[in-house]
Each structure stands twice: as structure tokens, then as C-alpha cells.
Design a protein around this motif. Structure first.
Motif, PDB file in Angstrom:
ATOM      1  N   GLU A 163       0.861  -1.186   0.000  1.00  0.00           N
ATOM      2  CA  GLU A 163       0.000   0.000   0.000  1.00  0.00           C
ATOM      3  C   GLU A 163       0.893   1.231   0.000  1.00  0.00           C
ATOM      4  O   GLU A 163       1.844   1.322   0.788  1.00  0.00           O
ATOM      5  N   HIS A 181      -3.787   7.202  -9.073  1.00  0.00           N
ATOM      6  CA  HIS A 181      -3.679   6.447 -10.316  1.00  0.00           C
ATOM      7  C   HIS A 181      -2.413   6.743 -11.118  1.00  0.00           C
ATOM      8  O   HIS A 181      -1.898   5.854 -11.793  1.00  0.00           O
ATOM      9  N   GLY A 190       0.320   4.588  -9.670  1.00  0.00           N
ATOM     10  CA  GLY A 190      -0.096   3.186  -9.775  1.00  0.00           C
ATOM     11  C   GLY A 190       0.003   2.658 -11.189  1.00  0.00           C
ATOM     12  O   GLY A 190       0.527   1.563 -11.427  1.00  0.00           O
ATOM     13  N   TYR A 225      -2.690  -2.598  -9.906  1.00  0.00           N
ATOM     14  CA  TYR A 225      -2.882  -1.774  -8.720  1.00  0.00           C
ATOM     15  C   TYR A 225      -4.365  -1.453  -8.639  1.00  0.00           C
ATOM     16  O   TYR A 225      -5.122  -1.612  -9.603  1.00  0.00           O
ATOM     17  N   GLN A 270      -7.173   1.384  -6.326  1.00  0.00           N
ATOM     18  CA  GLN A 270      -7.392   2.385  -5.287  1.00  0.00           C
ATOM     19  C   GLN A 270      -8.532   1.840  -4.429  1.00  0.00           C
ATOM     20  O   GLN A 270      -9.642   1.623  -4.932  1.00  0.00           O
ATOM     21  N   ILE A 312      -3.015   3.748  -2.897  1.00  0.00           N
ATOM     22  CA  ILE A 312      -3.156   2.690  -3.884  1.00  0.00           C
ATOM     23  C   ILE A 312      -2.541   1.423  -3.314  1.00  0.00           C
ATOM     24  O   ILE A 312      -1.708   1.472  -2.408  1.00  0.00           O
ATOM     25  N   LEU A 365      -0.522  -1.859  -4.738  1.00  0.00           N
ATOM     26  CA  LEU A 365       0.189  -2.431  -5.875  1.00  0.00           C
ATOM     27  C   LEU A 365       0.336  -3.926  -5.636  1.00  0.00           C
ATOM     28  O   LEU A 365       0.738  -4.351  -4.551  1.00  0.00           O
TER      29      LEU A 365
END
Length: 91
Positions: free
Chosen positions: A16, A22, A25, A43, A45, A53, A55
Motif C-alpha cells: 500500500e 492512479h 499506480g 494496482y 485504489q 493505492i 500495488l
């Protein structure tokens, strides 16, 4: 920016990244897909009102997920440096 490891094994990791959205990510997931040994990278949100985000990266075992993330950051950094060089030529 704070980074938390949510899940970690020899072939899978979820991290995280707080304070990012975005843009980062998408850049990291796209760069991860270029790393040899990565079989899945994405990834998400968690919620539109949450500024973080998550990943996800899965490897085939030839590379550890955290090493793949480091390589992906290098790939993104190289792209950025190439763009900066081209912009400097225009000025």
C-alpha cells in the motif's frame, strides 16, 4: 508518502502506498509488466475518497517481487530521464 507491505512471499507481494493515486499506480504497474519474471502486475485504489493505492505483483520465482518493484522503478526513471533530455533539446 508511506509504504506498507500488506502481503509478501517469495512470488507475491501487495504493498500500500499512501498519498498516491492512479498516476503512480499506472506507471508502476506498467513498468512491472516489462520486468522479466513478472507474470502479473496491477494496482487498485481501495476507495475513491482514500488517497492511497495498493500495488500487486506476482513473479514466476526467478525474481522476488520487491526486486521486481525496484527494477520497475529504474525503468520508469530511465523513461523520465529520456523525456527530460528530449525536452532540453527543444529549449
Amino acid at each position: 508518502m508511506q509504504i506498507k507491505i500488506l502481503k509478501s512471499s517469495d512470488t507475491y507481494a501487495e504493498i500500500e502506498i499512501e498519498g498516491e493515486e492512479h498516476t503512480l499506480g499506472n506507471l508502476l504497474a506498467g513498468s512491472l509488466r516489462k520486468v522479466e519474471g513478472v507474470i502479473y502486475a496491477s494496482y487498485y485504489q481501495p476507495h475513491p475518497l482514500v488517497n492511497s493505492i495498493v500495488l500487486k505483483v506476482m513473479t514466476n520465482g526467478e525474481i522476488k517481487p520487491m526486486d521486481a518493484i525496484k527494477k520497475a522503478i529504474e525503468i520508469a526513471e530511465n523513461y523520465a530521464n529520456k523525456y527530460l533530455e528530449e525536452i532540453k533539446k527543444i529549449e
